[in-house]
Scaffold this active site. Structure first.
Site: not given
Length: 382
Positions: A213-215, A217, A240
């Site tokens: 998730h998010s960072q 990635g 990200e």
């Protein structure tokens, strides 16, 4: 080190507790640390000391009768811990319980220097800090209230799924913001520390599916590139991005290798990133000019990702998230590089109103069902 017990939601109201007991999955829980090394590290008041650094906390949840062959490894984003996946801030079952109910064994990690994975200020340098409440409100929980605040994006007004107001003072928001932890502000340090620890976990677990998730990635892309025979799929929830560049309002350093800062294996090989990875601008598709940003993609002929192309990817995007204008760029990047990527663009699939934390929002189990279907279809039998 092992603790064995049955996992139930820890909620305050009796009604919530009763509801939680009906929906939470029973699981055998163990935990361990993986990765890391002994190292002589400067200490603030003690000169230099030999300490253990770079380790990663791992929590294993196993259903009473596991029925799926592929365990799931959940890796949280910036300023988050693996509690993201245990429960939602308003006390509903999280994605860990959902997938335990479906027969999967689940591994939850706190990346190095985060949460229960220790941080030592004398090791690796960088700076550690917290995400401000303003940033969390504007980009994560209540973007609909900031449509006239720069930077904004056109999809923000569609956000409807955060439980409560999403603003400080609301008890659900306060519970979520209280869970935010320190993060390493230099993403290159985080990338370097996560790679060996996550690879060690994958080697220990064997065949698996990664959730990022998010960072986190880029952590997943590097792991898939490093362990393509073991990583059978990657579920990337708003990873990200976009490729190669940074967008206004999103901190950190651009991903110079495409979707990562660490090198991936390309064909033809990339020896000098500046010289070998030439890029061009790709305009939004017709009719999407007001909703999507232009993309930075490889110039033709594009290089292919040798290892990551062997790993199927599901990219999940919320209809009202700040990722909505640019996740299409990540899909275009994967098309160029030969990666089989399925875009679970939630709004177009009938799951409406989601922001960046789709797995915590009111309709979180709707998106979980789409992810489950993708796993069962794309990662082999069982």
């Amino acid at each position: 080190m092992k603790l064995h017990h049955y996992l139930l939601a820890a909620l305050t109201s009796p009604a919530a507790s009763i509801a939680a007991e009906a929906s939470e999955a029973l699981a055998r829980r163990t935990y361990f640390y993986i990765g890391g090394q002994y190292k002589d590290v400067p200490q603030p008041n003690n000169g230099t000391a030999t300490v253990f650094v770079g380790q990663m906390y791992v929590e294993k949840l196993q259903p009473p009768r596991p029925s799926r062959r592929l365990p799931l490894i959940f890796i949280p984003g910036a300023g988050q811990t693996s509690t993201n996946f245990l429960n939602t801030p308003d006390g509903r079952q999280g994605w860990a319980s959902y997938f335990l109910h479906k027969g999967f064994t689940v591994y939850l990690v706190d990346p190095p220097q985060r949460g229960r994975s220790p941080y030592d200020q004398g090791f690796e340098g960088g700076k550690v800090g917290s995400v401000s409440v303003n940033t969390v409100e504007q980009f994560f929980t209540a973007p609909e209230y900031f449509t006239n605040t720069s930077p904004s994006y056109p999809q923000a007004s569609l956000h409807t799924q955060w439980p409560g107001t999403g603003l400080r003072g609301d008890p659900i928001f306060d519970q979520f913001y209280a869970s935010q932890v320190q993060l390493q502000y230099d993403p290159e340090i985080s990338d370097r520390l996560v790679k060996p620890a996550l690879n060690a976990l994958i080697d220990k677990v064997g065949l698996c599916v990664l959730f990022v998730h998010s960072q986190s990635g880029p952590y997943g892309w590097v792991a898939g590139d490093s362990r393509p025979k073991l990583v059978k799929g990657i579920v990337a929830i708003e990873p990200e991005g976009p490729p190669f560049v940074q967008v206004p309002g999103v901190g950190g350093k651009a991903r110079i290798d495409g979707v990562t800062r660490l090198p991936l294996l390309y064909d033809p090989p990339v020896v000098n990133i500046t010289r070998d990875l030439k890029t061009v601008q790709l305009p939004p598709p017709p009719g999407k000019e007001k909703l999507y940003i232009p993309c930075t993609v490889q110039a033709s002929p594009p290089r292919k990702l040798v290892n990551l192309a062997r790993v199927p990817v599901a990219l999940v995007t919320g209809e009202a998230s700040y990722h909505a204008p640019y996740d299409w760029c990540t899909i275009e990047y994967f098309k160029q590089t030969g990666v089989k990527a399925t875009w679970l663009d939630l709004g177009r699939l009938g799951v409406k109103g989601n922001g960046h934390f789709v797995f915590l929002e009111k309709n979180s189990l709707e998106s979980a069902k789409l992810v489950l279907d993708w796993i069962l279809t794309n990662t082999g039998p069982g």
